[in-house]
Scaffold this active site. Structure first.
Site, PDB file in Angstrom:
ATOM      1  N   HIS A 142      39.062  26.857  35.935  1.00 44.18           N
ATOM      2  CA  HIS A 142      38.223  26.850  37.129  1.00 44.18           C
ATOM      3  C   HIS A 142      37.023  25.916  36.979  1.00 44.18           C
ATOM      4  O   HIS A 142      36.561  25.656  35.871  1.00 44.18           O
ATOM      5  CB  HIS A 142      37.680  28.255  37.406  1.00 44.18           C
ATOM      6  CG  HIS A 142      38.740  29.291  37.576  1.00 44.18           C
ATOM      7  ND1 HIS A 142      38.564  30.585  37.188  1.00 44.18           N
ATOM      8  CD2 HIS A 142      39.992  29.213  38.097  1.00 44.18           C
ATOM      9  CE1 HIS A 142      39.648  31.284  37.470  1.00 44.18           C
ATOM     10  NE2 HIS A 142      40.542  30.473  38.022  1.00 44.18           N
ATOM     11  N   HIS A 155      37.182  25.110  33.140  1.00 46.03           N
ATOM     12  CA  HIS A 155      37.043  26.088  32.073  1.00 46.03           C
ATOM     13  C   HIS A 155      38.040  27.225  32.264  1.00 46.03           C
ATOM     14  O   HIS A 155      38.299  27.648  33.391  1.00 46.03           O
ATOM     15  CB  HIS A 155      35.608  26.648  32.073  1.00 46.03           C
ATOM     16  CG  HIS A 155      35.427  27.774  31.128  1.00 46.03           C
ATOM     17  ND1 HIS A 155      35.422  29.092  31.538  1.00 46.03           N
ATOM     18  CD2 HIS A 155      35.271  27.786  29.781  1.00 46.03           C
ATOM     19  CE1 HIS A 155      35.262  29.866  30.471  1.00 46.03           C
ATOM     20  NE2 HIS A 155      35.169  29.102  29.406  1.00 46.03           N
ATOM     21  N   GLU A 161      35.145  25.968  45.189  1.00 45.68           N
ATOM     22  CA  GLU A 161      36.051  26.291  44.092  1.00 45.68           C
ATOM     23  C   GLU A 161      37.038  25.158  43.840  1.00 45.68           C
ATOM     24  O   GLU A 161      37.557  24.561  44.779  1.00 45.68           O
ATOM     25  CB  GLU A 161      36.901  27.527  44.440  1.00 45.68           C
ATOM     26  CG  GLU A 161      36.226  28.837  44.278  1.00 45.68           C
ATOM     27  CD  GLU A 161      37.190  30.000  44.559  1.00 45.68           C
ATOM     28  OE1 GLU A 161      38.273  29.791  45.155  1.00 45.68           O
ATOM     29  OE2 GLU A 161      36.826  31.112  44.180  1.00 45.68           O
ATOM     30  N   LYS A 206      28.166  26.325  32.117  1.00 48.63           N
ATOM     31  CA  LYS A 206      28.364  27.701  31.664  1.00 48.63           C
ATOM     32  C   LYS A 206      28.072  27.805  30.173  1.00 48.63           C
ATOM     33  O   LYS A 206      28.414  26.922  29.395  1.00 48.63           O
ATOM     34  CB  LYS A 206      29.805  28.157  31.900  1.00 48.63           C
ATOM     35  CG  LYS A 206      30.206  28.180  33.352  1.00 48.63           C
ATOM     36  CD  LYS A 206      31.669  28.545  33.502  1.00 48.63           C
ATOM     37  CE  LYS A 206      32.090  28.518  34.956  1.00 48.63           C
ATOM     38  NZ  LYS A 206      33.529  28.767  35.097  1.00 48.63           N
ATOM     39  N   ARG A 211      42.533  33.429  32.507  1.00 49.67           N
ATOM     40  CA  ARG A 211      41.646  33.168  33.639  1.00 49.67           C
ATOM     41  C   ARG A 211      41.259  31.693  33.598  1.00 49.67           C
ATOM     42  O   ARG A 211      40.673  31.227  32.644  1.00 49.67           O
ATOM     43  CB  ARG A 211      40.404  34.053  33.570  1.00 49.67           C
ATOM     44  CG  ARG A 211      40.711  35.547  33.664  1.00 49.67           C
ATOM     45  CD  ARG A 211      39.413  36.372  33.591  1.00 49.67           C
ATOM     46  NE  ARG A 211      39.665  37.784  33.523  1.00 49.67           N
ATOM     47  CZ  ARG A 211      39.734  38.607  34.579  1.00 49.67           C
ATOM     48  NH1 ARG A 211      39.578  38.113  35.797  1.00 49.67           N
ATOM     49  NH2 ARG A 211      39.961  39.890  34.425  1.00 49.67           N
ATOM     50  N   LYS A 239      46.480  33.568  42.421  1.00 48.47           N
ATOM     51  CA  LYS A 239      45.627  32.412  42.749  1.00 48.47           C
ATOM     52  C   LYS A 239      45.721  31.338  41.659  1.00 48.47           C
ATOM     53  O   LYS A 239      45.820  30.145  41.960  1.00 48.47           O
ATOM     54  CB  LYS A 239      44.186  32.894  42.920  1.00 48.47           C
ATOM     55  CG  LYS A 239      43.172  31.823  43.185  1.00 48.47           C
ATOM     56  CD  LYS A 239      41.798  32.456  43.331  1.00 48.47           C
ATOM     57  CE  LYS A 239      40.770  31.602  42.681  1.00 48.47           C
ATOM     58  NZ  LYS A 239      39.437  32.159  42.705  1.00 48.47           N
ATOM     59  N   ASP A 240      45.679  31.748  40.396  1.00 50.44           N
ATOM     60  CA  ASP A 240      45.708  30.789  39.289  1.00 50.44           C
ATOM     61  C   ASP A 240      47.104  30.228  39.031  1.00 50.44           C
ATOM     62  O   ASP A 240      47.241  29.159  38.435  1.00 50.44           O
ATOM     63  CB  ASP A 240      45.154  31.421  38.015  1.00 50.44           C
ATOM     64  CG  ASP A 240      43.641  31.613  38.067  1.00 50.44           C
ATOM     65  OD1 ASP A 240      43.002  31.102  39.012  1.00 50.44           O
ATOM     66  OD2 ASP A 240      43.097  32.282  37.173  1.00 50.44           O
ATOM     67  N   TYR A 276      29.290  35.301  30.542  1.00 48.05           N
ATOM     68  CA  TYR A 276      28.855  33.914  30.697  1.00 48.05           C
ATOM     69  C   TYR A 276      27.693  33.769  31.662  1.00 48.05           C
ATOM     70  O   TYR A 276      27.560  34.500  32.626  1.00 48.05           O
ATOM     71  CB  TYR A 276      30.006  32.988  31.085  1.00 48.05           C
ATOM     72  CG  TYR A 276      30.805  33.348  32.314  1.00 48.05           C
ATOM     73  CD1 TYR A 276      30.677  32.621  33.494  1.00 48.05           C
ATOM     74  CD2 TYR A 276      31.727  34.383  32.279  1.00 48.05           C
ATOM     75  CE1 TYR A 276      31.437  32.910  34.608  1.00 48.05           C
ATOM     76  CE2 TYR A 276      32.501  34.682  33.394  1.00 48.05           C
ATOM     77  CZ  TYR A 276      32.346  33.940  34.557  1.00 48.05           C
ATOM     78  OH  TYR A 276      33.106  34.245  35.658  1.00 48.05           O
ATOM     79  N   ASP A 291      24.486  35.580  35.720  1.00 48.12           N
ATOM     80  CA  ASP A 291      25.279  36.074  34.599  1.00 48.12           C
ATOM     81  C   ASP A 291      26.518  36.766  35.147  1.00 48.12           C
ATOM     82  O   ASP A 291      26.434  37.506  36.145  1.00 48.12           O
ATOM     83  CB  ASP A 291      24.498  37.088  33.762  1.00 48.12           C
ATOM     84  CG  ASP A 291      23.428  36.461  32.892  1.00 48.12           C
ATOM     85  OD1 ASP A 291      23.355  35.233  32.812  1.00 48.12           O
ATOM     86  OD2 ASP A 291      22.653  37.225  32.291  1.00 48.12           O
TER      87      ASP A 291
END
Length: 183
Positions: free
Chosen positions: A62, A119, A143, A72, A59, A169-170, A132, A48
């Site tokens: 990924h 997602h 990743e 998920k 976010r 990073k994103d 989640y 979780d």
């Protein structure tokens, strides 16, 4: 619980049954037997995760690859987000297509995103607490990600790019065409 299939095979919107009285409400947020029957899949969650974010935080998008792929089950405990799943299964008829849904602490809806999907979510409210369940443990080496503004995905995030708060990073994730293959 009501399990509503989406246009992406395997993705479901889940509406809980809320029981109200003068004290508030009660709901069963997860029952493994009911869940597996509702999505017609054998899924066993092992981890979780929870995040807290402010308005405009994005976010994603990924995913985990290979043996570390994750399904998920996501929901919002407080606040409101626009939640998105993108089909990245190369053999799928809906490869590259996405589904988006508003999840909130008020509507209590959940979204099941099976393995083989990228997602991500955008916080629409002042703050949001996102929760989640994952059916596989996180593995950094596995990743994968896709840039949020990939023109081929054409996702309407409902905010202008200048309003988005995105991690470094994103911001440098590749397009779907150049992304790490999920399998």
């Amino acid at each position: 619980m009501n399990f509503i299939p989406t246009k992406l095979d395997g993705c479901f919107i889940i509406e809980p049954k809320l029981i109200y009285d003068e004290r508030g409400y009660f709901m069963e947020s997860f029952n493994e037997n009911t869940f597996q029957q509702g999505v017609n899949q054998q899924v066993h969650f092992v981890q979780d995760n929870q995040s807290f974010s402010t308005k405009g935080v994005f976010r994603g998008l990924h995913y985990q690859t290979g043996d570390h792929a994750q399904a998920k089950l996501v929901r919002v405990l407080q606040g409101e987000v626009l939640d998105v799943a993108v089909d990245i299964r190369p053999e799928s008829e809906t490869f590259g297509q996405h589904v988006s849904i508003v999840l909130s602490g008020e509507n209590q809806k959940q979204f099941f995103v099976p393995r083989g999907f990228a997602h991500g979510f955008l916080v629409l409210s002042e703050t949001a607490t996102f929760f989640y369940k994952c059916d596989n443990f996180y593995n950094k080496a596995s990743e994968g990600g896709i840039i949020y503004n990939d023109a081929t995905l054409n996702i309407d995030w409902q905010f202008s790019e200048s309003e988005l708060i995105i991690s470094e990073k994103d911001q440098i994730l590749p397009t779907l065409e150049n992304a790490k293959k999920a399998w």
